[in-house]
Scaffold this motif. Structure first.
Motif, PDB file in Angstrom:
ATOM      1  N   THR A 192       0.960  -1.155   0.124  1.00 28.75           N
ATOM      2  CA  THR A 192       0.110   0.181   0.139  1.00 28.75           C
ATOM      3  C   THR A 192       0.888   1.320  -0.047  1.00 28.75           C
ATOM      4  O   THR A 192       0.736   2.135  -0.839  1.00 28.75           O
ATOM      5  CB  THR A 192      -0.859   0.129   1.361  1.00 28.75           C
ATOM      6  OG1 THR A 192      -1.842  -1.257   1.222  1.00 28.75           O
ATOM      7  CG2 THR A 192      -1.750   1.222   1.206  1.00 28.75           C
ATOM      8  N   LYS A 193       1.901   1.154   0.866  1.00 23.23           N
ATOM      9  CA  LYS A 193       2.751   2.378   0.850  1.00 23.23           C
ATOM     10  C   LYS A 193       3.583   2.654  -0.330  1.00 23.23           C
ATOM     11  O   LYS A 193       3.681   3.724  -0.776  1.00 23.23           O
ATOM     12  CB  LYS A 193       3.637   2.474   2.190  1.00 23.23           C
ATOM     13  CG  LYS A 193       3.177   2.553   3.664  1.00 23.23           C
ATOM     14  CD  LYS A 193       4.042   2.212   4.793  1.00 23.23           C
ATOM     15  CE  LYS A 193       3.485   2.218   5.963  1.00 23.23           C
ATOM     16  NZ  LYS A 193       4.325   1.908   6.927  1.00 23.23           N
ATOM     17  N   GLY A 194       3.935   1.541  -1.146  1.00 20.08           N
ATOM     18  CA  GLY A 194       4.783   1.776  -2.277  1.00 20.08           C
ATOM     19  C   GLY A 194       3.780   2.253  -3.333  1.00 20.08           C
ATOM     20  O   GLY A 194       4.309   2.951  -4.033  1.00 20.08           O
ATOM     21  N   MET A 195       2.455   1.566  -3.394  1.00 22.66           N
ATOM     22  CA  MET A 195       1.589   2.170  -4.292  1.00 22.66           C
ATOM     23  C   MET A 195       1.342   3.667  -4.274  1.00 22.66           C
ATOM     24  O   MET A 195       1.307   4.384  -5.529  1.00 22.66           O
ATOM     25  CB  MET A 195       0.369   1.331  -4.311  1.00 22.66           C
ATOM     26  CG  MET A 195       0.393  -0.168  -4.843  1.00 22.66           C
ATOM     27  SD  MET A 195       1.128  -0.155  -6.564  1.00 22.66           S
ATOM     28  CE  MET A 195      -0.081   0.627  -7.464  1.00 22.66           C
ATOM     29  N   VAL A 196       1.019   4.015  -2.892  1.00 24.19           N
ATOM     30  CA  VAL A 196       0.980   5.472  -2.581  1.00 24.19           C
ATOM     31  C   VAL A 196       2.069   6.218  -3.257  1.00 24.19           C
ATOM     32  O   VAL A 196       1.800   7.324  -3.839  1.00 24.19           O
ATOM     33  CB  VAL A 196       0.516   5.580  -1.137  1.00 24.19           C
ATOM     34  CG1 VAL A 196       0.647   7.281  -0.824  1.00 24.19           C
ATOM     35  CG2 VAL A 196      -0.605   5.066  -0.558  1.00 24.19           C
ATOM     36  N   LEU A 218       4.310   5.425  -5.397  1.00 20.98           N
ATOM     37  CA  LEU A 218       4.280   5.557  -6.951  1.00 20.98           C
ATOM     38  C   LEU A 218       3.253   6.476  -7.642  1.00 20.98           C
ATOM     39  O   LEU A 218       3.479   6.959  -8.800  1.00 20.98           O
ATOM     40  CB  LEU A 218       4.271   4.097  -7.145  1.00 20.98           C
ATOM     41  CG  LEU A 218       4.167   3.759  -8.872  1.00 20.98           C
ATOM     42  CD1 LEU A 218       5.629   4.068  -9.399  1.00 20.98           C
ATOM     43  CD2 LEU A 218       3.943   2.455  -8.934  1.00 20.98           C
ATOM     44  N   ILE A 219       1.960   6.590  -6.914  1.00 18.99           N
ATOM     45  CA  ILE A 219       1.121   7.272  -7.587  1.00 18.99           C
ATOM     46  C   ILE A 219       1.379   8.995  -7.467  1.00 18.99           C
ATOM     47  O   ILE A 219       1.172   9.846  -8.309  1.00 18.99           O
ATOM     48  CB  ILE A 219      -0.524   7.125  -6.953  1.00 18.99           C
ATOM     49  CG1 ILE A 219      -0.844   5.701  -7.278  1.00 18.99           C
ATOM     50  CG2 ILE A 219      -1.345   7.881  -7.396  1.00 18.99           C
ATOM     51  CD1 ILE A 219      -1.998   5.202  -6.411  1.00 18.99           C
ATOM     52  N   GLY A 279       3.911  13.498 -14.347  1.00 16.12           N
ATOM     53  CA  GLY A 279       2.687  13.871 -15.158  1.00 16.12           C
ATOM     54  C   GLY A 279       2.457  15.292 -15.557  1.00 16.12           C
ATOM     55  O   GLY A 279       2.375  15.828 -16.730  1.00 16.12           O
ATOM     56  N   ILE A 280       2.220  15.875 -14.372  1.00 15.15           N
ATOM     57  CA  ILE A 280       1.886  17.492 -14.385  1.00 15.15           C
ATOM     58  C   ILE A 280       3.216  18.160 -15.012  1.00 15.15           C
ATOM     59  O   ILE A 280       2.993  19.162 -15.815  1.00 15.15           O
ATOM     60  CB  ILE A 280       1.663  17.967 -12.950  1.00 15.15           C
ATOM     61  CG1 ILE A 280       0.366  17.313 -12.671  1.00 15.15           C
ATOM     62  CG2 ILE A 280       1.514  19.424 -12.843  1.00 15.15           C
ATOM     63  CD1 ILE A 280       0.148  17.581 -10.940  1.00 15.15           C
ATOM     64  N   VAL A 281       4.211  17.914 -14.393  1.00 11.76           N
ATOM     65  CA  VAL A 281       5.630  18.502 -15.037  1.00 11.76           C
ATOM     66  C   VAL A 281       5.406  18.338 -16.388  1.00 11.76           C
ATOM     67  O   VAL A 281       5.984  19.247 -17.325  1.00 11.76           O
ATOM     68  CB  VAL A 281       6.809  18.058 -14.248  1.00 11.76           C
ATOM     69  CG1 VAL A 281       8.050  18.517 -14.902  1.00 11.76           C
ATOM     70  CG2 VAL A 281       6.909  18.319 -12.730  1.00 11.76           C
ATOM     71  N   VAL A 282       5.439  16.902 -17.104  1.00 17.58           N
ATOM     72  CA  VAL A 282       5.747  16.841 -18.382  1.00 17.58           C
ATOM     73  C   VAL A 282       4.348  17.432 -19.461  1.00 17.58           C
ATOM     74  O   VAL A 282       4.675  18.191 -20.366  1.00 17.58           O
ATOM     75  CB  VAL A 282       5.693  15.235 -18.578  1.00 17.58           C
ATOM     76  CG1 VAL A 282       5.446  14.850 -20.215  1.00 17.58           C
ATOM     77  CG2 VAL A 282       6.643  14.561 -18.294  1.00 17.58           C
ATOM     78  N   VAL A 283       3.227  17.468 -18.809  1.00 15.30           N
ATOM     79  CA  VAL A 283       2.038  18.135 -19.444  1.00 15.30           C
ATOM     80  C   VAL A 283       2.164  19.672 -19.544  1.00 15.30           C
ATOM     81  O   VAL A 283       1.877  20.272 -20.530  1.00 15.30           O
ATOM     82  CB  VAL A 283       0.683  17.904 -18.624  1.00 15.30           C
ATOM     83  CG1 VAL A 283      -0.294  18.464 -19.242  1.00 15.30           C
ATOM     84  CG2 VAL A 283       0.484  16.350 -18.937  1.00 15.30           C
ATOM     85  N   THR A 284       2.833  20.199 -18.556  1.00 18.13           N
ATOM     86  CA  THR A 284       2.940  21.619 -18.666  1.00 18.13           C
ATOM     87  C   THR A 284       4.065  21.983 -19.428  1.00 18.13           C
ATOM     88  O   THR A 284       4.450  23.221 -19.547  1.00 18.13           O
ATOM     89  CB  THR A 284       3.120  22.162 -17.229  1.00 18.13           C
ATOM     90  OG1 THR A 284       4.203  21.583 -16.592  1.00 18.13           O
ATOM     91  CG2 THR A 284       1.862  21.986 -16.412  1.00 18.13           C
ATOM     92  N   GLY A 285       4.989  21.089 -19.771  1.00 18.96           N
ATOM     93  CA  GLY A 285       6.126  21.379 -20.839  1.00 18.96           C
ATOM     94  C   GLY A 285       7.503  21.867 -20.046  1.00 18.96           C
ATOM     95  O   GLY A 285       8.117  22.351 -20.441  1.00 18.96           O
ATOM     96  N   SER A 286       7.300  21.640 -18.652  1.00 14.95           N
ATOM     97  CA  SER A 286       8.259  22.247 -17.831  1.00 14.95           C
ATOM     98  C   SER A 286       9.630  21.018 -17.501  1.00 14.95           C
ATOM     99  O   SER A 286      10.640  21.415 -17.065  1.00 14.95           O
ATOM    100  CB  SER A 286       7.934  22.553 -16.397  1.00 14.95           C
ATOM    101  OG  SER A 286       6.777  23.540 -16.380  1.00 14.95           O
TER     102      SER A 286
END
Length: 498
Positions: free
Chosen positions: A229-233, A235-236, A243-250
């Motif tokens: 559970t901790k590992g999945m948290v 990882l998410i 994902g946000i960093v990539v989508v914003t082009g940063s």
């Protein structure tokens, strides 16, 4: 393969064979470690050169040094969870088998073209090496009847010869193929080496101790669920953030390098603080941990400089040395074979000197040996300043300058590294006895993380400048002198340990 290296043990039935007088399983582990080191050091010799090459990833020297340093830092950082997997999840034997597969797949991934596949392959090799590192040494210990078995120390000596044989041969073979023919063919050859080690491990695994198949303290169902559970948290959280960093082009490479580097500094400090603040430790154990912190910091400074032998010095060798000796041209990666052959040549000499001094009652204490190793690695970088200055106008210098630097560093390593391993086991609190070897490896992680951090924004330090090299040398020499000056205080903290 392994059986060809065995022989009948005197006084035993003909069907009971040994490996140079040691349990036959040592041959299996010797060959596994030799081939793993062959693959590891071969890839490591190519890594910084591939990163800066026009036919490779064409990065600048600072970024290449940072990536190289982070890679080494993560290998040693992952040795701790590697030991945890062996103790709590799979048992040492299964963990070694799985980790060898991961390493082989990592090298094969490195053999594929493309920057994305390169970093995936690098991560797989680091993860697999971390898993394997702790567990294979544990399995060597399982071959003997406890710590008092008279063959035990000799067995580890034979085992470490496998490490040096693999690391000596790898740059000569893999380095030549990678530099002179094709980078990716070199990485593929590293995969072949690990495959050979894995095959012989599986074929001759029957010679290993049954203890190696046992999981000493398996996770309970509740612990397993909590860990997953901790590992999945985490990882998410990481996936969402990046994902946000990539989508914003940063996104740039530094978004990955800087957090990993900082983790390599924070985690070792956090582990030491956690152990030091444990109220279950006795006063004697608390005192020893205070003394151990001196050794840990000294070791981190040592490895910060020493591990630049494969990055800063290798890149200098590529750019500013003739790479020609007695009329023979050789690839830059061959410099990485100098240290292993010096280790094999000098280790018996240094050991003999310590024994001779001990018989006369003049053997230096652990603290003095440590300070000497730190002082010598600083001296090696003062020596490095000479060829750096000579090559400042574009002149190419003799390769013997690098050989001389590696020689001084190797003598320093022989003063510090074996002593560090020994003092770690002697000063470990009973509660953390099985974890302290992982703590020792964290000193390497911390040292390499400092090197990486210096190469990244906002510092952007060029580690191939004589001023920076001189500053690092001064830090090591001053630290070595400080260890020597405060040797009595450190000895007092060590209690009965010497």
């Amino acid at each position: 393969m392994a059986s060809s290296l065995t022989k009948d043990s005197p006084g035993t039935p003909g069907d009971e064979k040994t490996f140079f007088g040691h349990p036959r399983g040592l041959a299996t582990l010797f060959m596994t470690e030799m081939w793993e080191r062959f693959s590891f050091y071969g890839m490591r010799a190519l890594l910084p050169l591939y990163l800066v090459s026009d036919s490779g990833l064409h990065m600048n020297a600072a970024t290449a040094t940072s990536i190289y340093s982070i890679y080494l830092a993560m290998v040693y950082l992952l040795a701790m969870p590697g030991g945890w997997f062996g103790d709590r999840v799979w048992g040492p034997r299964k963990t070694v088998g799985i980790s060898a597969c991961v390493i082989m797949i990592g090298h094969l991934t490195l053999a594929l073209p493309g920057q994305a596949t390169f970093f995936v392959g690098l991560a797989l090799v680091a993860f697999g090496s971390g898993l394997l590192k702790s567990n294979i040494s544990t399995m060597v210990g399982h071959l003997y009847k406890g710590p008092k078995d008279p063959r035990r120390d000799g067995g580890f000596t034979v085992f470490y010869m496998g490490i040096n044989l693999g690391s000596f041969a790898a740059p000569l073979i893999i380095g030549t193929v990678g530099e002179k023919w094709d980078w990716h063919a070199g990485f593929a050859l590293a995969a072949v080496g690990m495959a050979l080690g894995l095959v012989q491990f599986l074929v001759f695994t029957r010679h290993l101790s049954p203890r190696s198949s046992i999981t000493p303290k398996p996770l309970t169902k509740a612990e397993r669920n909590s860990t997953i559970t901790k590992g999945m948290v985490w990882l998410i959280i990481a996936a969402v953030f990046y994902g946000i960093v990539v989508v914003t082009g940063s996104y740039t490479l530094n978004w990955a390098l800087i957090p990993i580097t900082l983790a390599g500094l924070v985690i070792p400090i956090a582990v030491l603080v956690r152990i030091k603040r444990d109220k279950e430790l006795t006063d004697s154990e608390q005192s020893k941990m205070s003394g151990y912190i001196w050794f840990f910091v000294a070791a981190a400074i040592f490895w910060m400089i020493y591990d630049q032998g494969g990055s800063t010095m290798s890149l200098f060798g590529e750019k500013s040395t003739t790479n020609n000796l007695l009329g023979f041209d050789f690839p830059t990666s061959w410099y990485q074979s100098v240290n292993p052959i010096l280790i094999m040549a000098l280790a018996p000499v240094v050991a003999t000197i310590w024994l001779a001094l001990n018989r006369r009652g003049k053997e230096p204490s652990t603290v003095v040996k440590f300070g000497s190793g730190l002082f010598l690695v600083g001296v090696s970088f003062f020596v490095f300043m000479i060829p750096l200055t000579m090559a400042g106008d574009g002149t190419k210098v003799s390769p013997m300058w690098l050989v001389a630097i590696y020689f001084v560093q190797t003598v320093g390593e022989l003063c510090l590294s074996p002593v560090g391993l020994s003092v770690t086991t002697k000063m470990a609190p009973e509660k953390y006895s099985s974890q302290m070897m992982g703590v020792w490896f964290l000193a390497v992680t911390a040292g390499d993380s400092v090197t990486s951090l210096l190469s990244l924004p906002p510092f952007n330090v060029d580690l191939n400048k004589s001023g920076i090299v001189g500053a690092e040398a001064a830090v090591a020499v001053i630290a070595g002198i400080a260890v020597w000056m405060y040797r009595r205080s450190v000895k007092a903290l060590m209690g009965e340990v010497r």
